[in-house]
Motif scaffolding. Structure first.
Motif, mmCIF file in Angstrom:
data_model
loop_
_atom_site.group_PDB
_atom_site.id
_atom_site.type_symbol
_atom_site.label_atom_id
_atom_site.label_comp_id
_atom_site.label_asym_id
_atom_site.label_seq_id
_atom_site.Cartn_x
_atom_site.Cartn_y
_atom_site.Cartn_z
ATOM 1 N N GLY A 40 -42.551 13.073 -6.596
ATOM 2 C CA GLY A 40 -42.343 11.981 -5.644
ATOM 3 C C GLY A 40 -43.653 11.317 -5.253
ATOM 4 N N ASP A 41 -43.545 10.369 -4.332
ATOM 5 C CA ASP A 41 -44.713 9.587 -3.907
ATOM 6 C C ASP A 41 -45.625 10.434 -3.019
ATOM 7 N N ALA A 42 -46.846 10.706 -3.516
ATOM 8 C CA ALA A 42 -47.790 11.539 -2.747
ATOM 9 C C ALA A 42 -48.061 10.965 -1.350
ATOM 10 N N PRO A 43 -48.197 9.631 -1.196
ATOM 11 C CA PRO A 43 -48.491 9.112 0.151
ATOM 12 C C PRO A 43 -47.391 9.438 1.175
ATOM 13 N N TYR A 44 -46.156 9.589 0.716
ATOM 14 C CA TYR A 44 -45.093 9.973 1.653
ATOM 15 C C TYR A 44 -45.120 11.487 1.899
ATOM 16 N N TYR A 45 -45.176 12.270 0.810
ATOM 17 C CA TYR A 45 -45.006 13.716 0.950
ATOM 18 C C TYR A 45 -46.254 14.436 1.467
ATOM 19 N N ARG B 172 -27.086 3.818 -4.025
ATOM 20 C CA ARG B 172 -27.653 2.637 -3.340
ATOM 21 C C ARG B 172 -29.173 2.770 -3.231
ATOM 22 N N ALA B 173 -29.633 3.952 -2.873
ATOM 23 C CA ALA B 173 -31.066 4.135 -2.592
ATOM 24 C C ALA B 173 -31.909 4.202 -3.867
ATOM 25 N N MET B 174 -31.350 4.762 -4.923
ATOM 26 C CA MET B 174 -32.191 5.056 -6.094
ATOM 27 C C MET B 174 -31.686 4.422 -7.378
ATOM 28 N N GLY B 175 -30.498 3.859 -7.366
ATOM 29 C CA GLY B 175 -29.971 3.243 -8.579
ATOM 30 C C GLY B 175 -29.416 4.282 -9.541
ATOM 31 N N PRO C 170 -32.819 15.013 -4.861
ATOM 32 C CA PRO C 170 -33.424 13.820 -4.303
ATOM 33 C C PRO C 170 -33.360 13.793 -2.769
ATOM 34 N N LEU C 171 -34.347 13.106 -2.204
ATOM 35 C CA LEU C 171 -34.357 12.802 -0.763
ATOM 36 C C LEU C 171 -34.045 11.320 -0.627
ATOM 37 N N ALA C 172 -33.092 10.980 0.185
ATOM 38 C CA ALA C 172 -32.813 9.555 0.399
ATOM 39 C C ALA C 172 -32.222 9.336 1.781
ATOM 40 N N VAL C 173 -32.512 8.166 2.322
ATOM 41 C CA VAL C 173 -32.034 7.778 3.649
ATOM 42 C C VAL C 173 -31.398 6.394 3.526
ATOM 43 N N ASP C 174 -30.294 6.200 4.220
ATOM 44 C CA ASP C 174 -29.617 4.909 4.172
ATOM 45 C C ASP C 174 -30.551 3.805 4.669
ATOM 46 N N SER D 37 -30.066 1.266 6.306
ATOM 47 C CA SER D 37 -29.840 0.844 7.697
ATOM 48 C C SER D 37 -30.636 1.701 8.687
ATOM 49 N N MET D 38 -31.103 2.872 8.215
ATOM 50 C CA MET D 38 -31.822 3.796 9.102
ATOM 51 C C MET D 38 -33.284 3.932 8.709
ATOM 52 N N LYS D 39 -33.768 3.037 7.886
ATOM 53 C CA LYS D 39 -35.130 3.130 7.356
ATOM 54 C C LYS D 39 -36.176 3.260 8.470
ATOM 55 N N SER D 40 -37.166 4.097 8.252
ATOM 56 C CA SER D 40 -38.303 4.295 9.159
ATOM 57 C C SER D 40 -37.892 4.702 10.570
ATOM 58 N N ALA D 41 -36.747 5.353 10.685
ATOM 59 C CA ALA D 41 -36.309 5.844 11.993
ATOM 60 C C ALA D 41 -36.580 7.332 12.138
ATOM 61 N N GLY D 42 -37.285 7.908 11.146
ATOM 62 C CA GLY D 42 -37.633 9.324 11.241
ATOM 63 C C GLY D 42 -36.620 10.259 10.596
ATOM 64 N N VAL D 43 -35.595 9.693 9.961
ATOM 65 C CA VAL D 43 -34.554 10.550 9.380
ATOM 66 C C VAL D 43 -35.093 11.322 8.166
ATOM 67 N N GLY D 44 -35.847 10.625 7.295
ATOM 68 C CA GLY D 44 -36.432 11.295 6.123
ATOM 69 C C GLY D 44 -37.339 12.438 6.556
ATOM 70 N N SER D 45 -38.170 12.180 7.554
ATOM 71 C CA SER D 45 -39.079 13.221 8.041
ATOM 72 C C SER D 45 -38.308 14.384 8.640
ATOM 73 N N ALA D 46 -37.240 14.078 9.365
ATOM 74 C CA ALA D 46 -36.437 15.149 9.968
ATOM 75 C C ALA D 46 -35.795 16.000 8.877
HETATM 76 C C1 LIG Z 1 -38.514 7.566 1.167
HETATM 77 C C2 LIG Z 1 -37.425 7.657 2.227
HETATM 78 C C3 LIG Z 1 -36.634 8.941 2.009
HETATM 79 C C4 LIG Z 1 -38.102 7.692 3.607
HETATM 80 O O1 LIG Z 1 -37.110 7.877 4.602
HETATM 81 P P1 LIG Z 1 -37.306 7.306 6.084
HETATM 82 O O2 LIG Z 1 -36.267 7.920 6.943
HETATM 83 O O3 LIG Z 1 -37.378 5.835 6.040
HETATM 84 O O4 LIG Z 1 -38.743 7.900 6.402
HETATM 85 P P2 LIG Z 1 -39.401 8.243 7.791
HETATM 86 O O5 LIG Z 1 -38.778 7.434 8.876
HETATM 87 O O6 LIG Z 1 -39.440 9.696 7.949
HETATM 88 O O7 LIG Z 1 -40.892 7.774 7.538
HETATM 89 C C5 LIG Z 1 -41.165 6.432 7.473
HETATM 90 C C6 LIG Z 1 -42.615 6.243 7.122
HETATM 91 O O8 LIG Z 1 -42.832 6.640 5.744
HETATM 92 C C7 LIG Z 1 -43.379 5.543 5.039
HETATM 93 N N1 LIG Z 1 -42.859 5.603 3.672
HETATM 94 C C8 LIG Z 1 -41.594 5.462 3.258
HETATM 95 N N2 LIG Z 1 -41.524 5.560 1.927
HETATM 96 C C9 LIG Z 1 -42.794 5.761 1.487
HETATM 97 C C10 LIG Z 1 -43.371 5.914 0.213
HETATM 98 N N3 LIG Z 1 -42.625 5.909 -0.897
HETATM 99 N N4 LIG Z 1 -44.698 6.108 0.139
HETATM 100 C C11 LIG Z 1 -45.475 6.129 1.254
HETATM 101 N N5 LIG Z 1 -44.965 5.970 2.506
HETATM 102 C C12 LIG Z 1 -43.642 5.785 2.611
HETATM 103 C C13 LIG Z 1 -42.927 4.325 5.785
HETATM 104 O O9 LIG Z 1 -43.766 3.241 5.525
HETATM 105 C C14 LIG Z 1 -43.011 4.788 7.225
HETATM 106 O O10 LIG Z 1 -44.348 4.749 7.645
HETATM 107 P P3 LIG Z 1 -44.720 4.622 9.210
HETATM 108 O O11 LIG Z 1 -44.200 5.851 9.875
HETATM 109 O O12 LIG Z 1 -46.209 4.554 9.197
HETATM 110 O O13 LIG Z 1 -44.014 3.398 9.675
HETATM 111 C C15 LIG Z 1 -36.469 6.442 2.211
HETATM 112 O O14 LIG Z 1 -37.209 5.255 2.358
HETATM 113 C C16 LIG Z 1 -35.623 6.324 0.949
HETATM 114 O O15 LIG Z 1 -34.514 6.826 0.897
HETATM 115 N N6 LIG Z 1 -36.145 5.630 -0.083
HETATM 116 C C17 LIG Z 1 -35.405 5.417 -1.308
HETATM 117 C C18 LIG Z 1 -35.272 6.684 -2.100
HETATM 118 C C19 LIG Z 1 -36.606 7.321 -2.402
HETATM 119 O O16 LIG Z 1 -37.541 6.640 -2.786
HETATM 120 N N7 LIG Z 1 -36.659 8.636 -2.193
HETATM 121 C C20 LIG Z 1 -37.885 9.395 -2.362
HETATM 122 C C21 LIG Z 1 -38.099 9.702 -3.776
HETATM 123 S S1 LIG Z 1 -39.814 9.987 -4.080
#
Ligand SMILES: CC(C)(COP(=O)(O)OP(=O)(O)OC[C@H]1O[C@@H](n2cnc3c(N)ncnc32)[C@H](O)[C@@H]1OP(=O)(O)O)[C@@H](O)C(=O)NCCC(=O)NCCS
Length: 189
Positions: free
Chosen positions: A127-132, A33-36, A91-95, A97-106
């Motif tokens: 992966g995406d540098a702005p996230y990691y 679902r998250a990544m296709g 891969p890292l992925a979060v459902d 329904s739980m987006k931006s709730a801190g689950v990915g960071s946890a």
């Molecule tokens: C990327 C992903 C794991 C983040 O999980 P999450 O639980 O929503 O993340 P968190 O709650 O910890 O962090 C949310 C923050 O990260 C930001 N963020 C999410 N994906 C991002 C990305 N690709 N690039 C930059 N910032 C990103 C959000 O905008 C949010 O910002 P805020 O705190 O300023 O509101 C999730 O969105 C996901 O499963 N995406 C689809 C699969 C994927 O792309 N996996 C990563 C492969 S590189």
């Protein structure tokens, strides 16, 4: 292993735990679902196929009703032929329904802490540098390293758990994980 995550404001009942075989169908469905379905064609997949995640580093996030709402795994690799050991994250992925709730960071924080506790020296990922970046990953030390297949260089990131662990490393990443023994396990990985 059962690790309680620090409670986030938005997801107080989430726990991060080691995944079990029973979690595999839900984890795979979440990833699809998250990544296709194209996720199986990534270069990282070459380093994961037929292998088990590094010991203790297949993690899921579970919500209060027991559902799998997040996943991350780390894999044993070598940095170049005969090179030092490191981990590949993904891969890292979060459902959704739980987006931006801190689950990915946890999941990321726990994966990094657990990898350090287990004595690993560095983690790499594509992966995406702005996230990691928020977890300390940069492309600074991956310039002489490469993935075994197509990838975007600016997305090839690393975090040293031991300072200097990536100094002087070069070459193509090689799979070094424990091999899956059975076809059933192979399909489940
Ligand atoms: C990327 C992903 C794991 C983040 O999980 P999450 O639980 O929503 O993340 P968190 O709650 O910890 O962090 C949310 C923050 O990260 C930001 N963020 C999410 N994906 C991002 C990305 N690709 N690039 C930059 N910032 C990103 C959000 O905008 C949010 O910002 P805020 O705190 O300023 O509101 C999730 O969105 C996901 O499963 N995406 C689809 C699969 C994927 O792309 N996996 C990563 C492969 S590189």
């Amino acid at each position: 292993m059962h690790i309680e995550i620090e409670k986030t404001k938005t997801s107080p009942d989430i726990v991060i735990v080691a995944e079990t075989l029973a979690d595999v169908p839900a984890r795979e469905a979440l990833l699809d679902r998250a990544m296709g379905l194209k996720r199986r064609k990534k270069s990282s997949e070459k380093l994961r196929r037929g292998r088990r995640p590094s010991e203790g580093l297949g993690l899921i996030a579970r919500n209060a009703d027991g559902s799998v709402v997040g996943t991350v795994r780390l894999w044993d690799v070598r940095l170049g032929e005969g090179g030092p050991a490191a981990l590949l994250l993904g891969p890292l992925a979060v459902d959704q329904s739980m987006k931006s709730a801190g689950v990915g960071s946890a999941l990321m924080r726990h994966a990094i802490a657990e990898a350090a506790r287990l004595g690993h020296r560095a983690i790499l990922l594509v992966g995406d540098a702005p996230y990691y970046a928020r977890f300390g990953f940069t492309a600074e030390k991956t310039g002489q390293l490469s993935m075994p297949g197509p990838y975007e260089r600016e997305r090839f990131l690393a975090l040293e758990l031991v300072s200097g662990a990536l100094d002087g490393t070069k070459g193509v990443l090689k799979a070094a994980g424990r091999k899956l023994k059975t076809e059933r396990a192979r399909l489940a990985a």
